[in-house]
Scaffold this motif. Structure first.
Motif, PDB file in Angstrom:
ATOM      1  N   ASP A 177       4.790   7.408  -0.463  1.00 52.01           N
ATOM      2  CA  ASP A 177       4.903   6.843   0.207  1.00 52.01           C
ATOM      3  C   ASP A 177       4.752   5.969   0.294  1.00 52.01           C
ATOM      4  O   ASP A 177       3.037   5.143   0.239  1.00 52.01           O
ATOM      5  CB  ASP A 177       4.618   8.136   2.321  1.00 52.01           C
ATOM      6  CG  ASP A 177       6.049   9.379   1.290  1.00 52.01           C
ATOM      7  OD1 ASP A 177       6.811   8.934   1.759  1.00 52.01           O
ATOM      8  OD2 ASP A 177       5.253  10.429   1.830  1.00 52.01           O
ATOM      9  N   LEU A 178       5.666   4.683   1.222  1.00 51.36           N
ATOM     10  CA  LEU A 178       5.125   3.511   1.468  1.00 51.36           C
ATOM     11  C   LEU A 178       4.228   3.757   2.135  1.00 51.36           C
ATOM     12  O   LEU A 178       4.418   4.122   4.110  1.00 51.36           O
ATOM     13  CB  LEU A 178       6.096   2.356   1.293  1.00 51.36           C
ATOM     14  CG  LEU A 178       6.239   2.047   0.539  1.00 51.36           C
ATOM     15  CD1 LEU A 178       7.952   1.128   0.327  1.00 51.36           C
ATOM     16  CD2 LEU A 178       5.171   0.838  -0.518  1.00 51.36           C
ATOM     17  N   ARG A 179       3.323   3.365   3.107  1.00 52.96           N
ATOM     18  CA  ARG A 179       2.139   2.817   4.117  1.00 52.96           C
ATOM     19  C   ARG A 179       2.703   1.844   5.015  1.00 52.96           C
ATOM     20  O   ARG A 179       3.434   1.054   4.782  1.00 52.96           O
ATOM     21  CB  ARG A 179       0.953   3.044   4.424  1.00 52.96           C
ATOM     22  CG  ARG A 179       0.074   3.958   3.180  1.00 52.96           C
ATOM     23  CD  ARG A 179      -1.390   4.322   3.247  1.00 52.96           C
ATOM     24  NE  ARG A 179      -1.445   4.136   4.500  1.00 52.96           N
ATOM     25  CZ  ARG A 179      -2.765   3.562   5.398  1.00 52.96           C
ATOM     26  NH1 ARG A 179      -2.396   2.508   4.478  1.00 52.96           N
ATOM     27  NH2 ARG A 179      -3.075   3.856   6.656  1.00 52.96           N
ATOM     28  N   ASP A 180       2.411   1.731   6.293  1.00 52.51           N
ATOM     29  CA  ASP A 180       3.837   0.964   7.278  1.00 52.51           C
ATOM     30  C   ASP A 180       3.066  -0.541   7.219  1.00 52.51           C
ATOM     31  O   ASP A 180       3.706  -1.066   7.389  1.00 52.51           O
ATOM     32  CB  ASP A 180       3.244   1.456   8.645  1.00 52.51           C
ATOM     33  CG  ASP A 180       3.843   2.812   9.393  1.00 52.51           C
ATOM     34  OD1 ASP A 180       5.127   3.533   8.459  1.00 52.51           O
ATOM     35  OD2 ASP A 180       4.158   3.630  10.512  1.00 52.51           O
TER      36      ASP A 180
ATOM     37  N   VAL B  74      -8.559   1.489   4.176  1.00 53.68           N
ATOM     38  CA  VAL B  74      -9.186   1.552   3.330  1.00 53.68           C
ATOM     39  C   VAL B  74      -8.887   1.523   1.410  1.00 53.68           C
ATOM     40  O   VAL B  74     -10.031   1.474   0.584  1.00 53.68           O
ATOM     41  CB  VAL B  74      -9.521   3.439   2.894  1.00 53.68           C
ATOM     42  CG1 VAL B  74     -10.367   3.558   2.014  1.00 53.68           C
ATOM     43  CG2 VAL B  74     -10.575   3.723   4.279  1.00 53.68           C
ATOM     44  N   ASN B  75      -7.957   1.605   1.336  1.00 54.46           N
ATOM     45  CA  ASN B  75      -7.703   1.171  -0.910  1.00 54.46           C
ATOM     46  C   ASN B  75      -8.133  -0.492  -0.593  1.00 54.46           C
ATOM     47  O   ASN B  75      -8.507  -1.093  -1.721  1.00 54.46           O
ATOM     48  CB  ASN B  75      -6.080   1.574  -0.590  1.00 54.46           C
ATOM     49  CG  ASN B  75      -6.477   3.062  -1.800  1.00 54.46           C
ATOM     50  OD1 ASN B  75      -7.925   3.531  -1.640  1.00 54.46           O
ATOM     51  ND2 ASN B  75      -5.082   4.148  -1.049  1.00 54.46           N
ATOM     52  N   GLY B  76      -7.014  -1.327  -0.016  1.00 48.97           N
ATOM     53  CA  GLY B  76      -7.196  -2.470   0.314  1.00 48.97           C
ATOM     54  C   GLY B  76      -8.968  -3.197   0.312  1.00 48.97           C
ATOM     55  O   GLY B  76      -9.248  -4.255  -1.071  1.00 48.97           O
TER      56      GLY B  76
ATOM     57  N   ASP C  80       0.983  -1.014   0.278  1.00 52.71           N
ATOM     58  CA  ASP C  80       0.169   0.259  -0.129  1.00 52.71           C
ATOM     59  C   ASP C  80       0.892   1.082   0.168  1.00 52.71           C
ATOM     60  O   ASP C  80       1.631   1.339   0.608  1.00 52.71           O
ATOM     61  CB  ASP C  80      -0.691  -0.026   0.699  1.00 52.71           C
ATOM     62  CG  ASP C  80      -2.278   0.588   1.044  1.00 52.71           C
ATOM     63  OD1 ASP C  80      -2.558   0.061   0.074  1.00 52.71           O
ATOM     64  OD2 ASP C  80      -2.983   0.708   2.430  1.00 52.71           O
ATOM     65  N   HIS C  81       0.377   1.860  -0.718  1.00 47.94           N
ATOM     66  CA  HIS C  81       1.371   3.324  -0.658  1.00 47.94           C
ATOM     67  C   HIS C  81       0.328   4.964  -1.162  1.00 47.94           C
ATOM     68  O   HIS C  81      -0.774   4.263  -2.570  1.00 47.94           O
ATOM     69  CB  HIS C  81       2.807   3.807  -1.977  1.00 47.94           C
ATOM     70  CG  HIS C  81       2.048   3.489  -2.932  1.00 47.94           C
ATOM     71  ND1 HIS C  81       1.409   4.187  -3.964  1.00 47.94           N
ATOM     72  CD2 HIS C  81       2.148   2.596  -4.407  1.00 47.94           C
ATOM     73  CE1 HIS C  81       1.131   3.979  -5.177  1.00 47.94           C
ATOM     74  NE2 HIS C  81       1.194   2.299  -5.348  1.00 47.94           N
ATOM     75  N   ARG C  82       1.113   5.766  -0.212  1.00 46.67           N
ATOM     76  CA  ARG C  82      -0.050   6.964  -1.173  1.00 46.67           C
ATOM     77  C   ARG C  82       0.819   7.818  -0.752  1.00 46.67           C
ATOM     78  O   ARG C  82       2.305   8.963  -0.327  1.00 46.67           O
ATOM     79  CB  ARG C  82      -1.477   6.953   0.707  1.00 46.67           C
ATOM     80  CG  ARG C  82      -2.476   8.119  -0.841  1.00 46.67           C
ATOM     81  CD  ARG C  82      -2.768   8.847   0.527  1.00 46.67           C
ATOM     82  NE  ARG C  82      -3.606   7.354   1.608  1.00 46.67           N
ATOM     83  CZ  ARG C  82      -4.171   7.327   2.649  1.00 46.67           C
ATOM     84  NH1 ARG C  82      -3.951   8.605   3.758  1.00 46.67           N
ATOM     85  NH2 ARG C  82      -4.747   6.188   3.392  1.00 46.67           N
TER      86      ARG C  82
END
Lengths: 317, 263
Positions: free
Chosen positions: A14-17, A97-99, A9-11
């Motif tokens: 930036d990659l998210r944790d 939320v994207n997943g 996941d990124h946004r």
């Protein structure tokens, strides 16, 4: 078919944790199935992301270069094609939320079962045992399914993978059908600016559903005034329009780290806890001694807030 | 335009309860309209009041007992309701996403709406997956976790905001027909008026068995089996202050002074 394909996941660059957490979850599963862990990173600066994702335990990173930001049609197409190519047993995605905006679609398209928001996973290579919560965290359940599956993992349940890996990084040439893209992201907006930045406060008095009526908020305002504290809240208070969005603590609100966080009438749903668990000292005032907030509280008062708060106000006036 | 709203009656659980097998014992359970669906109904009814929607239809998977909850949705302004139930669904612990998708898709195909609204998740099983799964199944567009919908729906496009983590919203345009999963806070759900409640009694509530909507019993067999339910072990190492409200408030006062955050 023993491999695991985990989607990152990124946004906004930036990659998210959760992208590092899903490496840990995926590696554990792949160890149990005796297979490889494949990661996929889709859209954005994929080569840069792949370098960062190359941590211990990853076998292969598949980069899908297409567009800057998340688009669920692109993700769905890319993941189903990766599945066809790699034939993994499990497709893991973040329960973000994207997943949640593509995992059910991927499952439906591949005719696989989907199990969401898992907090623990085990497999013997045939049967997957997924642990998840029901009734807002009041119970945990174990659930079994056979064969391949799409599984979403809750953030912050697995530690982030560390170290430097030696994964092979491969560009995956996904055949994205542009005509099938029926959604367009036109931008992003930060919400909840306004008068106060609750993430800067040293002392937060935070209120939840337990306040019952909007009129009762005055009592909590009086408490905040008496203590010189900043007023914040859990989601339902903001949903009701009783406080502005900039006062909301939680996954979709602000992350706060005050010296003391007083959670009043807040049960402690996981989305709320995500926003305040970094507080130095947590005090819970709640009638339910089994409320999830008690699990992270340092101090607790099991009593009616309408009895305790006036006493506290009196003490500081 | 026609809007279809999925409505679920969810089980609510008291603070203290007991588990029997893979279920919470009946006496600790209540029933309520799923919180997220309440916002979805409100959004649909507002679209009708704004002259965008001509008809709002609800669909529910559930036994006869949940008709009271369906009437709540009708009392708030939905025009009519469809309830799907079948003997084969009795006693199923957990109806999984694929099973729900098959049933709801069959009804949606029959109704042929322009827009489908669902709650983001159900307060009981919290899968948060059915809306998107249904959309993909039907070849509809979709948007998950929508907390704002522009009501003009110009040129067959829904402009929505999706609530991402960390106080960020994504602005997205979606082609209709579409399924939107509606987040709490998108609007202020109304209470059913007395007049609405009276009217709801006269509104059509159509009951269908699986065969009526062309769904074969075998296709709804859940692939997921719940094998255990238990109360999570409390990890609390909190210090519980005991005593009267005056005493506990005084303990908290002392802590705040010790920490130097309040005088």
């Amino acid at each position: 078919m023993t491999d695991v394909l985990a989607i990152t996941d990124h946004r906004r660059g930036d990659l998210r944790d959760v992208s590092y957490e899903i490496i840990t979850a995926g590696r554990e599963l792949a160890d149990e199935t005796g297979g490889d862990l494949h990661l996929a990173v889709i859209s954005g600066t994929v080569d840069d992301f792949a370098d960062k994702l190359n941590r211990d335990g990853v076998d292969t990173i598949h980069t899908v270069s297409h567009g800057e930001e998340f688009n669920h049609d692109v993700y769905t197409q890319a993941i189903t094609q990766l599945y066809d190519e790699l034939a993994p047993q499990y497709v893991l995605t973040p329960n973000s939320v994207n997943g949640l905006d593509y995992a059910p679609a991927v499952a439906n398209q591949l005719d696989l079962p989907v199990v969401t928001d898992t907090i623990d996973l085990e497999t013997d290579g045939e049967t997957l045992i997924a642990t998840r919560e029901m009734y807002g965290g009041k119970v945990e359940t174990t659930n079994e399914l056979e064969g391949d599956a799409v599984v979403t993992i809750r953030s912050a349940e697995w530690p982030q993978a560390e170290g430097t890996g030696d994964a092979s990084i491969e560009a995956f040439d996904a055949d994205i059908d542009e005509d099938a893209i029926g959604s367009t992201v036109s931008g992003f907006e930060e919400v909840g600016g306004g008068d106060v930045d609750i993430s800067e406060a040293e002392l937060l008095v935070s209120i939840g559903r337990g306040i019952e009526e909007e009129e009762n908020l005055d009592l909590i305002r009086d408490l905040a005034d008496a203590l010189g504290a900043t007023l914040s809240s859990s989601r339902p208070i903001v949903d009701n329009g009783w406080l502005p969005k900039n006062r909301q603590v939680g996954q979709s609100g602000k992350v706060v780290t005050p010296d003391v966080y007083i959670a009043i009438g807040i049960s402690g749903a996981v989305q709320h806890v995500a926003g305040m668990k970094g507080s130095d000292t947590i005090v819970a005032i709640n009638t339910d001694p089994n409320a999830p907030i008690m699990d992270i509280a340092d101090y607790a008062i099991v009593d009616d807030l309408f009895d305790v708060v006036p006493e506290l106000i009196e003490e500081f006036q | 335009m026609k809007i279809l709203v999925t409505v679920k009656e969810v089980a609510t659980v008291e603070d203290e309860f007991e588990i029997e097998g893979t279920e919470i014992a009946d006496q600790y359970l209540g029933a309520d309209l799923n919180e997220w669906d309440d916002y979805a109904i409100e959004e649909a009814v507002q679209l009708q009041e704004d002259g965008i929607a001509d008809e709002v239809v609800t669909v529910t998977i559930g036994p006869e007992d949940c008709e009271q909850t369906i009437r709540q949705a009708l009392a708030k302004g939905a025009d009519r309701a469809v309830r799907v139930w079948d003997d084969s669904l009795e006693g199923v612990d957990l109806l999984d996403v694929n099973a729900k998708t098959e049933i709801l898709s069959a009804v949606i195909e029959e109704e042929d709406p322009d827009l489908v609204l669902t709650g983001v998740q159900a307060g009981d099983d919290s899968f948060a997956a059915t809306g998107v799964s249904v959309a993909e199944n039907l070849g509809f567009q979709w948007g998950a976790v929508v907390n704002h919908l522009e009501h003009d729906l110009d040129d067959g496009v829904a402009s929505v905001r999706r609530e991402l983590e960390g106080g960020v919203e994504e602005l997205t345009d979606l082609e209709l027909p579409a399924v939107l999963t509606i987040q709490t806070g998108i609007n202020e759900p109304r209470y059913a008026s007395l007049r609405g409640i009276r009217q709801a009694q006269r509104k059509e509530l159509d009951v269908k068995a699986l065969a009526d909507i062309g769904v074969d019993e075998s296709t709804i067999e859940s692939e997921l089996t719940m094998t255990a339910m238990y109360e999570p072990e409390s990890e609390s190492d909190a210090t519980f202050w005991e005593g009267s409200a005056e005493e506990t408030a005084s303990e908290l006062g002392e802590l705040l002074r010790d920490k130097g955050v309040a005088q």
